[in-house]
Design a protein around this motif. Structure first.
Motif, mmCIF file in Angstrom:
data_model
loop_
_atom_site.group_PDB
_atom_site.id
_atom_site.type_symbol
_atom_site.label_atom_id
_atom_site.label_comp_id
_atom_site.label_asym_id
_atom_site.label_seq_id
_atom_site.Cartn_x
_atom_site.Cartn_y
_atom_site.Cartn_z
ATOM 1 N N ILE A 1 0.837 -1.212 0.000
ATOM 2 C CA ILE A 1 0.000 0.000 0.000
ATOM 3 C C ILE A 1 0.869 1.259 0.000
ATOM 4 O O ILE A 1 0.584 2.223 -0.715
ATOM 5 C CB ILE A 1 -0.995 -0.036 1.192
ATOM 6 N N HIS A 2 1.946 1.220 0.791
ATOM 7 C CA HIS A 2 2.884 2.346 0.835
ATOM 8 C C HIS A 2 3.402 2.671 -0.578
ATOM 9 O O HIS A 2 3.335 3.817 -1.027
ATOM 10 C CB HIS A 2 4.044 1.981 1.773
ATOM 11 N N GLU A 3 3.856 1.646 -1.270
ATOM 12 C CA GLU A 3 4.399 1.887 -2.617
ATOM 13 C C GLU A 3 3.297 2.283 -3.602
ATOM 14 O O GLU A 3 3.515 3.125 -4.473
ATOM 15 C CB GLU A 3 5.183 0.665 -3.127
ATOM 16 N N LYS B 1 0.007 14.564 2.518
ATOM 17 C CA LYS B 1 -0.984 13.985 1.604
ATOM 18 C C LYS B 1 -0.731 12.494 1.400
ATOM 19 O O LYS B 1 -1.663 11.704 1.287
ATOM 20 C CB LYS B 1 -0.930 14.687 0.240
ATOM 21 N N PHE B 2 0.553 12.169 1.310
ATOM 22 C CA PHE B 2 0.930 10.765 1.126
ATOM 23 C C PHE B 2 0.456 9.933 2.313
ATOM 24 O O PHE B 2 -0.209 8.911 2.146
ATOM 25 C CB PHE B 2 2.459 10.634 0.965
ATOM 26 N N TRP B 3 0.773 10.379 3.520
ATOM 27 C CA TRP B 3 0.397 9.603 4.717
ATOM 28 C C TRP B 3 -1.116 9.545 4.899
ATOM 29 O O TRP B 3 -1.643 8.589 5.458
ATOM 30 C CB TRP B 3 1.098 10.155 5.965
ATOM 31 N N ASN C 1 6.296 11.371 -2.663
ATOM 32 C CA ASN C 1 7.060 11.923 -1.536
ATOM 33 C C ASN C 1 6.454 11.374 -0.250
ATOM 34 O O ASN C 1 5.520 10.581 -0.301
ATOM 35 C CB ASN C 1 6.965 13.448 -1.537
ATOM 36 N N HIS C 2 7.006 11.786 0.880
ATOM 37 C CA HIS C 2 6.451 11.342 2.153
ATOM 38 C C HIS C 2 5.769 12.502 2.871
ATOM 39 O O HIS C 2 5.898 12.674 4.076
ATOM 40 C CB HIS C 2 7.535 10.714 3.035
ATOM 41 N N GLY C 3 5.060 13.321 2.123
ATOM 42 C CA GLY C 3 4.361 14.473 2.695
ATOM 43 C C GLY C 3 3.057 14.072 3.373
ATOM 44 O O GLY C 3 2.667 12.902 3.373
ATOM 45 N N CYS D 1 0.674 4.011 -2.919
ATOM 46 C CA CYS D 1 0.354 5.414 -2.658
ATOM 47 C C CYS D 1 1.393 6.358 -3.272
ATOM 48 O O CYS D 1 1.080 7.503 -3.601
ATOM 49 C CB CYS D 1 0.212 5.666 -1.162
ATOM 50 N N HIS D 2 2.617 5.865 -3.458
ATOM 51 C CA HIS D 2 3.636 6.676 -4.127
ATOM 52 C C HIS D 2 3.297 6.906 -5.601
ATOM 53 O O HIS D 2 3.831 7.813 -6.225
ATOM 54 C CB HIS D 2 5.020 6.023 -4.017
ATOM 55 N N LEU D 3 2.426 6.080 -6.140
ATOM 56 C CA LEU D 3 2.009 6.302 -7.528
ATOM 57 C C LEU D 3 1.245 7.622 -7.629
ATOM 58 O O LEU D 3 1.259 8.278 -8.670
ATOM 59 C CB LEU D 3 1.109 5.157 -8.022
HETATM 60 ZN ZN LIG Z 1 7.963 5.676 0.681
#
Ligand SMILES: [Zn+2]
Length: 194
Positions: free
Chosen positions: A152-154, A166-168, A162-164, A156-158
């Motif tokens: 899921i982490h990867e 919005k990403f989290w 970044n790890h901002g 969401c990078h689509l």
């Molecule tokens: Zn990451």
């Protein structure tokens, strides 16, 4: 009481003896004419020694344990050399991670181009700007929930490269308890290696 196996072999010998073999089975050698009750009494009398020995061999072999989906695997290990284990993990990783990633991508509307299983040792996964997802075969040793978290982490990078914040937010919308799995990988990840 530890759950070791006991194997009794009778022969024309004079005394009782016992030791653990390489598969952690307690091998008891007994004189042919000795009764089972006498053998059992001998084992019972020596329980403190047996328990101590068992603890010793399990301690000695702790770094030889191998994992699959977060669970320790033992018995077979003795027949598996590192090379075979590596091949096994890589095959399992392909068999499990790729369909699981496709399944989660479909479920949460992500579009990726390609999934690759890598031998990366420092990262569990990565996502390229060309929408290729990479996962380390080592991930297969982790519990399934932790695997889902990395996928899921990867994914969401689509959407967020970044790890901002919005990403989290994306990650926690899909997996509210993601932090638990992230922490597990941080604290126990060292175990998941060949
Ligand atoms: Zn990451």
């Amino acid at each position: 009481m530890a759950d070791y196996e006991i194997n009794i072999t009778k022969s024309w010998r004079k005394s009782l003896s016992m030791r653990f073999d390489s598969k952690w089975v307690l091998q008891v050698k007994a004189p042919k004419l000795l009764l089972r009750t006498q053998i059992d009494a001998f084992i019972k009398k020596n329980t403190p020694w047996i328990e101590k020995e068992y603890a010793k061999i399990s301690q000695r072999n702790i770094d030889k344990q191998w994992y699959l989906f977060g669970k320790v695997q033992r018995g077979l290990l003795w027949e598996l050399c590192q090379d075979k284990l590596l091949k096994f993990y890589k095959a399992q990783a392909k068999k499990y991670l790729i369909p699981r990633c496709n399944e989660l991508a479909e479920k949460y509307w992500f579009t990726h181009k390609w999934i690759r299983i890598t031998s990366a040792s420092t990262r569990w996964g990565s996502c390229s700007s060309k929408k290729t997802l990479n996962f380390s075969y080592r991930l297969i040793m982790a519990p399934k929930e932790a695997i889902d978290y990395v996928i899921i982490h990867e994914l969401c990078h689509l959407r967020q490269m970044n790890h901002g914040a919005k990403f989290w937010k994306e990650v926690s919308d899909i997996m509210p308890e993601y932090k638990e799995h992230e922490n597990h990988l941080k604290s126990d990840g060292w175990k998941y290696r060949v």
